[in-house]
Design a protein around this motif. Structure first.
Motif, PDB file in Angstrom:
ATOM      1  N   GLY A  31      56.588  92.859  57.707  1.00 30.18           N
ATOM      2  CA  GLY A  31      57.661  92.643  58.937  1.00 30.18           C
ATOM      3  C   GLY A  31      58.310  91.221  58.775  1.00 30.18           C
ATOM      4  N   PHE A  32      59.193  91.395  59.955  1.00 36.87           N
ATOM      5  CA  PHE A  32      59.735  89.937  60.240  1.00 36.87           C
ATOM      6  C   PHE A  32      59.206  88.993  60.565  1.00 36.87           C
ATOM      7  N   ALA A  33      59.407  87.797  60.014  1.00 40.80           N
ATOM      8  CA  ALA A  33      58.540  86.648  60.460  1.00 40.80           C
ATOM      9  C   ALA A  33      57.219  86.687  59.922  1.00 40.80           C
ATOM     10  N   SER A  34      56.886  87.489  59.152  1.00 42.17           N
ATOM     11  CA  SER A  34      55.346  87.670  58.396  1.00 42.17           C
ATOM     12  C   SER A  34      55.566  87.402  57.150  1.00 42.17           C
ATOM     13  N   SER A  35      54.429  87.698  56.382  1.00 44.20           N
ATOM     14  CA  SER A  35      54.416  87.377  54.960  1.00 44.20           C
ATOM     15  C   SER A  35      53.575  88.446  54.277  1.00 44.20           C
ATOM     16  N   HIS A  36      53.241  88.275  52.909  1.00 38.31           N
ATOM     17  CA  HIS A  36      52.481  89.283  52.354  1.00 38.31           C
ATOM     18  C   HIS A  36      50.936  89.042  52.750  1.00 38.31           C
ATOM     19  N   TYR A  37      50.597  87.830  53.138  1.00 33.88           N
ATOM     20  CA  TYR A  37      49.210  87.438  53.414  1.00 33.88           C
ATOM     21  C   TYR A  37      49.013  87.777  54.880  1.00 33.88           C
ATOM     22  N   VAL A  38      50.041  87.678  55.789  1.00 34.23           N
ATOM     23  CA  VAL A  38      49.739  87.643  57.248  1.00 34.23           C
ATOM     24  C   VAL A  38      49.850  89.100  57.541  1.00 34.23           C
ATOM     25  N   ASN A  39      50.491  90.085  56.624  1.00 36.19           N
ATOM     26  CA  ASN A  39      50.462  91.435  57.126  1.00 36.19           C
ATOM     27  C   ASN A  39      49.441  92.197  56.326  1.00 36.19           C
ATOM     28  N   SER A  66      56.429  82.365  50.686  1.00 36.77           N
ATOM     29  CA  SER A  66      56.583  81.486  49.534  1.00 36.77           C
ATOM     30  C   SER A  66      57.766  81.849  48.973  1.00 36.77           C
ATOM     31  N   SER A  67      58.648  82.673  49.210  1.00 32.74           N
ATOM     32  CA  SER A  67      59.744  82.983  48.538  1.00 32.74           C
ATOM     33  C   SER A  67      60.743  82.045  49.080  1.00 32.74           C
ATOM     34  N   SER A  68      61.938  82.127  48.138  1.00 33.79           N
ATOM     35  CA  SER A  68      63.012  80.853  48.445  1.00 33.79           C
ATOM     36  C   SER A  68      63.916  81.345  49.669  1.00 33.79           C
ATOM     37  N   LYS A  69      64.584  80.485  50.433  1.00 35.63           N
ATOM     38  CA  LYS A  69      65.191  80.971  51.562  1.00 35.63           C
ATOM     39  C   LYS A  69      66.709  80.778  51.292  1.00 35.63           C
ATOM     40  N   SER A  70      67.302  81.246  52.184  1.00 35.90           N
ATOM     41  CA  SER A  70      68.913  81.457  52.599  1.00 35.90           C
ATOM     42  C   SER A  70      69.134  81.257  54.114  1.00 35.90           C
ATOM     43  N   PHE A 162      57.713  85.851  69.169  1.00 33.81           N
ATOM     44  CA  PHE A 162      58.093  85.703  67.969  1.00 33.81           C
ATOM     45  C   PHE A 162      58.322  84.121  67.462  1.00 33.81           C
ATOM     46  N   ARG A 163      58.783  83.364  68.690  1.00 31.81           N
ATOM     47  CA  ARG A 163      58.637  81.901  68.221  1.00 31.81           C
ATOM     48  C   ARG A 163      57.352  81.370  67.769  1.00 31.81           C
ATOM     49  N   ALA A 164      56.402  81.966  68.635  1.00 37.51           N
ATOM     50  CA  ALA A 164      55.176  81.233  68.682  1.00 37.51           C
ATOM     51  C   ALA A 164      54.476  81.866  67.192  1.00 37.51           C
ATOM     52  N   PHE A 165      54.763  83.044  66.863  1.00 36.10           N
ATOM     53  CA  PHE A 165      54.292  83.614  65.622  1.00 36.10           C
ATOM     54  C   PHE A 165      54.877  82.843  64.600  1.00 36.10           C
ATOM     55  N   ALA A 166      56.227  82.359  64.525  1.00 33.66           N
ATOM     56  CA  ALA A 166      57.026  81.808  63.482  1.00 33.66           C
ATOM     57  C   ALA A 166      56.346  80.498  63.287  1.00 33.66           C
ATOM     58  N   ASP A 167      56.174  79.912  64.379  1.00 33.99           N
ATOM     59  CA  ASP A 167      55.528  78.614  64.355  1.00 33.99           C
ATOM     60  C   ASP A 167      54.050  78.511  63.793  1.00 33.99           C
ATOM     61  N   SER A 171      57.020  79.028  59.331  1.00 27.27           N
ATOM     62  CA  SER A 171      58.055  79.864  58.777  1.00 27.27           C
ATOM     63  C   SER A 171      59.348  79.025  59.041  1.00 27.27           C
ATOM     64  N   ASP A 172      60.399  79.231  57.921  1.00 28.38           N
ATOM     65  CA  ASP A 172      61.525  78.627  57.962  1.00 28.38           C
ATOM     66  C   ASP A 172      62.345  79.228  59.226  1.00 28.38           C
TER      67      ASP A 172
END
Length: 255
Positions: A31-39, A66-70, A162-167, A171-172
């Motif tokens: 999901g949004f703001a997550s990652s393979h590890y977190v989810n 860890s994927s590249s960002k845009s 979501f800001r707390a989750f991203a921090d 996350s970028d």
């Protein structure tokens, strides 16, 4: 972690076979703001699937983990993000897989089923019901919260969450703000009616984001709903009853 390149992004992924050897593949889209590890790793999905004899695969969506960002909003349409999942299956030489997505990942999974139906054996939509069609509320305050210099200045409850989750996930935040602008593209009832694969729609009973799983399942020719009891949007993904129901579902449809 391994990496592969697609559409200008270097995408990180994890691919684990069960101890028994070759297993039916399950590709998981977070999901949004997550990652393979977190989810999928931390809540025990890799262990659950491997222990049950399945090959577990998950990747970090573009702009995440860890994927590249845009920072270009145009890079984050669900169709483009679904093309990453299709490219990973091609990279691994997998012609057909079970596809499971959570929240934004469920939307991406639906787009994948529409663009590459021949690659998708079954679908699990976690954390997203009729919100896939009706929308999931006002997310503009989330983008503002992600870009705010001072997180304590955010008053919008969902934005603050979501800001707390991203921090927490380091996350970028600029990449996430770009992602949220375009990744919420809605599907129509006609789109959902075209998805013929067996589908499980699972949403927590206290989830105030995903919307009704029953209403979404009713629009699809081969879908059923599952209510994850007492779980909200953040906690439902790791629920034991959800995992058990998914395993029962997969047992019905061996590849």
């Amino acid at each position: 972690m391994q990496f592969f390149s697609h559409d200008g992004f270097d995408l990180a992924f994890l691919d684990r076979q069960p101890a028994s050897g070759q297993g039916d593949p399950v590709i998981m889209i977070h999901g949004f703001a997550s990652s393979h590890y977190v989810n999928w790793v931390s809540p025990g999905w890799f262990k659950t699937l491997n222990d049950a004899g399945y090959r577990a695969i998950a990747f970090d969506n573009r702009g995440h983990g860890s994927s590249s960002k845009s920072y270009d909003e145009a890079d984050y349409t669900p169709a483009k993000m679904a093309s990453d999942a299709a490219a990973l299956l091609d990279h691994l030489g997998i012609e057909l897989a079970h596809v499971m997505g959570y929240s934004m990942g469920a939307r991406i999974a639906a787009f994948l089923a529409l663009s590459d139906p021949h690659k998708v054996a079954t679908l699990v939509f976690g954390g997203l019901g009729i919100g896939m069609i009706d929308g999931v509320g006002d997310w503009d305050p989330i983008a503002a919260a992600l870009l705010a210099d001072d997180p304590t200045a955010t008053t919008h409850p969902r934005g603050r969450s979501f800001r707390a989750f991203a921090d927490q996930t380091r996350s970028d935040r600029r990449a996430l703000a770009a992602c949220i602008a375009t990744s919420r593209e809605l599907l129509s009832e006609q789109d959902l009616a075209r998805i013929a694969q067996p589908t499980l729609v699972a949403v927590g009973t206290t989830d105030d984001i995903g919307g009704s799983p029953d209403e979404l399942a009713a629009l699809m020719p081969n879908a059923r709903a599952f209510h994850i009891q007492g779980r909200d949007h953040m906690l439902a993904v790791g629920d034991k009853t959800f995992k058990q129901r998914v395993l029962e579902f997969y047992a019905e449809y061996p590849l």
